[in-house]
Design a protein around this motif. Structure first.
Motif, PDB file in Angstrom:
ATOM      1  N   LEU A 125       0.849  -1.192   0.000  1.00 16.28           N
ATOM      2  CA  LEU A 125       0.000   0.000   0.000  1.00 16.28           C
ATOM      3  C   LEU A 125       0.879   1.234   0.000  1.00 16.28           C
ATOM      4  O   LEU A 125       2.102   1.139   0.143  1.00 16.28           O
ATOM      5  CB  LEU A 125      -0.893   0.011   1.255  1.00 16.28           C
ATOM      6  N   ASP A 126       0.262   2.400  -0.163  1.00 16.68           N
ATOM      7  CA  ASP A 126       0.994   3.641   0.059  1.00 16.68           C
ATOM      8  C   ASP A 126       1.319   3.741   1.546  1.00 16.68           C
ATOM      9  O   ASP A 126       0.496   3.412   2.399  1.00 16.68           O
ATOM     10  CB  ASP A 126       0.144   4.843  -0.366  1.00 16.68           C
ATOM     11  N   GLN A 127       2.522   4.227   1.843  1.00 18.22           N
ATOM     12  CA  GLN A 127       3.003   4.269   3.220  1.00 18.22           C
ATOM     13  C   GLN A 127       2.007   4.967   4.152  1.00 18.22           C
ATOM     14  O   GLN A 127       1.588   6.099   3.885  1.00 18.22           O
ATOM     15  CB  GLN A 127       4.354   4.988   3.263  1.00 18.22           C
ATOM     16  N   PHE A 128       1.615   4.268   5.218  1.00 21.27           N
ATOM     17  CA  PHE A 128       0.617   4.753   6.179  1.00 21.27           C
ATOM     18  C   PHE A 128      -0.681   5.164   5.480  1.00 21.27           C
ATOM     19  O   PHE A 128      -1.407   6.035   5.951  1.00 21.27           O
ATOM     20  CB  PHE A 128       1.169   5.899   7.042  1.00 21.27           C
ATOM     21  N   ALA A 129      -0.961   4.565   4.332  1.00 21.14           N
ATOM     22  CA  ALA A 129      -2.181   4.825   3.550  1.00 21.14           C
ATOM     23  C   ALA A 129      -2.206   6.231   2.973  1.00 21.14           C
ATOM     24  O   ALA A 129      -3.263   6.736   2.627  1.00 21.14           O
ATOM     25  CB  ALA A 129      -3.436   4.557   4.378  1.00 21.14           C
ATOM     26  N   MET A 130      -1.041   6.847   2.849  1.00 22.21           N
ATOM     27  CA  MET A 130      -0.966   8.224   2.342  1.00 22.21           C
ATOM     28  C   MET A 130      -0.503   8.219   0.892  1.00 22.21           C
ATOM     29  O   MET A 130       0.690   8.161   0.611  1.00 22.21           O
ATOM     30  CB  MET A 130      -0.011   9.055   3.203  1.00 22.21           C
ATOM     31  N   GLY A 131      -1.464   8.262  -0.023  1.00 23.57           N
ATOM     32  CA  GLY A 131      -1.114   8.296  -1.434  1.00 23.57           C
ATOM     33  C   GLY A 131      -2.253   7.820  -2.296  1.00 23.57           C
ATOM     34  O   GLY A 131      -3.201   7.181  -1.813  1.00 23.57           O
ATOM     35  N   SER A 132      -2.173   8.142  -3.589  1.00 21.70           N
ATOM     36  CA  SER A 132      -3.222   7.789  -4.542  1.00 21.70           C
ATOM     37  C   SER A 132      -2.693   6.951  -5.694  1.00 21.70           C
ATOM     38  O   SER A 132      -3.395   6.742  -6.679  1.00 21.70           O
ATOM     39  CB  SER A 132      -3.865   9.068  -5.101  1.00 21.70           C
ATOM     40  N   SER A 133      -1.453   6.472  -5.589  1.00 22.72           N
ATOM     41  CA  SER A 133      -0.868   5.766  -6.733  1.00 22.72           C
ATOM     42  C   SER A 133      -0.018   4.558  -6.343  1.00 22.72           C
ATOM     43  O   SER A 133       0.508   3.868  -7.205  1.00 22.72           O
ATOM     44  CB  SER A 133       0.016   6.732  -7.533  1.00 22.72           C
ATOM     45  N   ASN A 134       0.139   4.318  -5.046  1.00 23.58           N
ATOM     46  CA  ASN A 134       1.001   3.248  -4.539  1.00 23.58           C
ATOM     47  C   ASN A 134       2.469   3.435  -4.912  1.00 23.58           C
ATOM     48  O   ASN A 134       3.197   2.494  -5.183  1.00 23.58           O
ATOM     49  CB  ASN A 134       0.508   1.862  -4.961  1.00 23.58           C
ATOM     50  N   GLU A 135       2.878   4.706  -4.896  1.00 22.57           N
ATOM     51  CA  GLU A 135       4.288   5.032  -5.150  1.00 22.57           C
ATOM     52  C   GLU A 135       5.028   5.449  -3.883  1.00 22.57           C
ATOM     53  O   GLU A 135       6.209   5.773  -3.950  1.00 22.57           O
ATOM     54  CB  GLU A 135       4.386   6.159  -6.179  1.00 22.57           C
ATOM     55  N   THR A 136       4.345   5.460  -2.728  1.00 22.41           N
ATOM     56  CA  THR A 136       5.019   5.920  -1.514  1.00 22.41           C
ATOM     57  C   THR A 136       5.427   4.781  -0.582  1.00 22.41           C
ATOM     58  O   THR A 136       5.953   5.027   0.499  1.00 22.41           O
ATOM     59  CB  THR A 136       4.141   6.930  -0.729  1.00 22.41           C
ATOM     60  N   SER A 137       5.188   3.525  -0.981  1.00 21.43           N
ATOM     61  CA  SER A 137       5.551   2.388  -0.140  1.00 21.43           C
ATOM     62  C   SER A 137       7.062   2.276   0.021  1.00 21.43           C
ATOM     63  O   SER A 137       7.813   2.438  -0.944  1.00 21.43           O
ATOM     64  CB  SER A 137       5.016   1.094  -0.756  1.00 21.43           C
ATOM     65  N   ALA A 138       7.489   1.959   1.236  1.00 17.82           N
ATOM     66  CA  ALA A 138       8.919   1.720   1.479  1.00 17.82           C
ATOM     67  C   ALA A 138       9.370   0.394   0.879  1.00 17.82           C
ATOM     68  O   ALA A 138      10.565   0.105   0.823  1.00 17.82           O
ATOM     69  CB  ALA A 138       9.191   1.726   2.978  1.00 17.82           C
ATOM     70  N   PHE A 139       8.420  -0.425   0.419  1.00 20.10           N
ATOM     71  CA  PHE A 139       8.742  -1.744  -0.135  1.00 20.10           C
ATOM     72  C   PHE A 139       8.595  -1.790  -1.661  1.00 20.10           C
ATOM     73  O   PHE A 139       8.463  -2.849  -2.241  1.00 20.10           O
ATOM     74  CB  PHE A 139       7.852  -2.804   0.528  1.00 20.10           C
ATOM     75  N   GLY A 140       8.622  -0.615  -2.269  1.00 23.86           N
ATOM     76  CA  GLY A 140       8.564  -0.542  -3.733  1.00 23.86           C
ATOM     77  C   GLY A 140       7.150  -0.343  -4.252  1.00 23.86           C
ATOM     78  O   GLY A 140       6.167  -0.628  -3.570  1.00 23.86           O
ATOM     79  N   ASN A 141       7.057   0.173  -5.477  1.00 27.73           N
ATOM     80  CA  ASN A 141       5.762   0.454  -6.091  1.00 27.73           C
ATOM     81  C   ASN A 141       5.000  -0.832  -6.402  1.00 27.73           C
ATOM     82  O   ASN A 141       5.594  -1.828  -6.808  1.00 27.73           O
ATOM     83  CB  ASN A 141       5.942   1.207  -7.417  1.00 27.73           C
TER      84      ASN A 141
END
Length: 494
Positions: A125-141
């Motif tokens: 997911l987006d890190q801490f659910a903050m995002g609209s594109s799944n580009e903020t994950s620390a584990f890759g897009n």
């Protein structure tokens, strides 16, 4: 033998109950699909094939012994990595929680396991659910399984529940949990051609769900069909004394009461949602949806939501403010990452841990939130935003005096390529323009696939209902689903 990964949740549950196939066979099929796609799609942070098999074996044993089976018996699902799962890493896709294994189970996940579901793994997911594109994950897009014709550019699966949407669209799981703070179930569902419902705020317990914005966060199901969403929501919902915001109301039998007959119902079309520059494809799908609901017997009426234009700025004050408060607990003292430079004092450790653990988007929202809560700006920003939130909720109350449900687009466009909007946070935030108002008002809202755009990418339509009227939302969704007859799926390239 039927390809088990092509079956819906309802078909899997029915087949297991009838003895057409065993739950273990289903789990094995989906485990193989997950393993096959993980390198290309990165939909999961952790996979748990053993957990899926163990739950399936129990269902098969219970059936053989003549015991009653639960609502989700034999259905393996994906669990968004925002839900605490006992003994299984739960990270919220952030480095600051890397390696954290809870000693407890979230209420929602426990309800699903009790209903006979099994876990295929924890979804990205987006890190801490903050995002609209799944580009903020620390584990890759997360990469969407969809592609533009003749183009290999990776597309966004939506966010924050992008791992959930990508996994369902790619047939890696028949259903998954999502959470929706400002559209994080509905927008990814629209981007990937699946269904997802955010129930009324308080329907599903927030206990054991990593908090982003506590007055907005709400768990909900994501699946390929409206019926599947109704079944899964029945298993997820219910009163929880451990959550002070939980609704003490019985859980209706939504799936049994599903009906696409909308005679006597009124559908509101909010005039303020006809934005300048709205994609022609999105506008056409909206018009199609209006025609489909008329065909189902509904009367279409014009409604006004005059404060909708203030919803995005209101949301991006309230949500970061609550996030800055909620995320203060990540300090390196009790659990998760700890960065302790030589000779550092406690404040230095806090600063170093948060600098290393939080990603850029999380830091951006914490800074915004801390600013709007600060002594000099609290009244100018946070207090004003709460007043506008009340006006937005009041707009919906007035609109629902004239109609039963509201129909709108889910997102202003189809999926975009990864990297296309990440340089401009404001452009990314505009993805939530249609989904945020219902979140601020705490209303049930659902996205269902309505067709494809000129490039063959999925588009979703959103149905918003009165508080506690998930049935009305699901019924209107079913009417659209039956008439849209959406059957497009991504061609396998992974």
């Amino acid at each position: 033998m039927t390809n088990l990964t092509e079956l819906t949740l309802a078909e899997i549950r029915g087949g297991v109950a009838a003895g057409t196939f065993k739950a273990v066979e289903v789990a094995e099929s989906f485990n193989a699909a997950v393993a096959d796609a993980q390198a290309a799609l990165n939909a999961f942070i952790v996979t748990t094939p053993e957990a899926a098999l163990a739950a399936a074996a129990k269902v098969d044993a219970d059936r053989a012994a003549g015991k009653p089976l639960g609502k989700m018996a034999g259905v393996p699902i994906g669990m968004k990595d925002l839900f605490a799962t006992k003994g299984v890493q739960t990270t919220a896709a952030s480095k600051i929680l890397a390696g954290f294994k809870p000693e407890y189970e979230s209420t929602v996940s426990q309800k699903l396991w009790d209903a006979g579901a099994g876990m295929l793994g924890k979804l990205n997911l987006d890190q801490f659910a903050m995002g609209s594109s799944n580009e903020t994950s620390a584990f890759g897009n997360v990469i969407s399984p969809w592609r533009r014709p003749g183009d290999t550019a990776p597309l966004a699966p939506g966010g924050s529940s992008g791992g959930s949407s990508a996994a369902i669209a790619a047939r890696l799981c028949p259903a998954a949990t999502g959470t929706d703070t400002g559209g994080s179930i509905r927008q990814p569902a629209a981007f990937t051609g699946i269904s997802g419902i955010k129930p009324t705020y308080g329907r599903c317990s927030r206990w054991g769900v990593v908090a982003f914005a506590s007055s907005l966060d709400q768990a909900g199901p994501m699946a390929r069909t409206v019926t599947d969403c109704a079944i899964m929501l029945e298993a997820m919902a219910g009163f929880d004394p451990k959550d002070a915001t939980s609704l003490d109301m019985p859980v209706p039998d939504w799936s049994a009461a599903l009906s696409a007959d909308l005679r006597g119902k009124k559908v509101g079309i909010p005039r303020e949602y006809r934005l300048d520059g709205l994609s022609a494809d999105v506008a056409k799908s909206w018009d199609d949806g209006i025609a489909w609901l008329k065909d189902a017997g509904a009367e279409v009426v014009d409604v006004s939501l005059p404060h909708s234009k203030y919803a995005l700025p209101t949301y991006y004050i309230i949500a970061p403010a609550e996030a800055s408060s909620n995320l203060a607990r990540y300090d390196g003292v009790r659990y998760g990452l700890r960065d302790l430079p030589d000779g550092a004092n406690l404040q230095d450790m806090y600063a170093a841990t948060r600098a290393a653990g939080f990603g850029p988007e999380v830091k951006r929202r914490i800074l915004i939130g801390t600013y709007v809560l600060s002594a000099g700006f609290y009244d100018a920003y946070y207090t004003q935003a709460q007043k506008v939130r009340t006006l937005i909720a009041r707009d919906f109350e007035e609109a629902f005096k004239q109609c039963d449900v509201i129909l709108a687009p889910t997102a202003p466009s189809a999926a975009f390529a990864l990297g296309e909007k990440s340089a401009d946070p404001l452009e990314m935030y505009l993805n939530d323009v249609f989904s945020v108002p219902a979140s601020l008002a705490g209303l049930p809202a659902m996205s269902v696939p309505a067709g494809v755009d000129a490039q063959g990418l999925p588009l979703g339509l959103q149905i918003i209902g009165r508080p506690f009227d998930e049935q009305g939302v699901l019924n209107a969704g079913l009417a659209i689903e039956q008439r849209a007859a959406f059957s497009a799926k991504p061609e396998k390239w992974w």
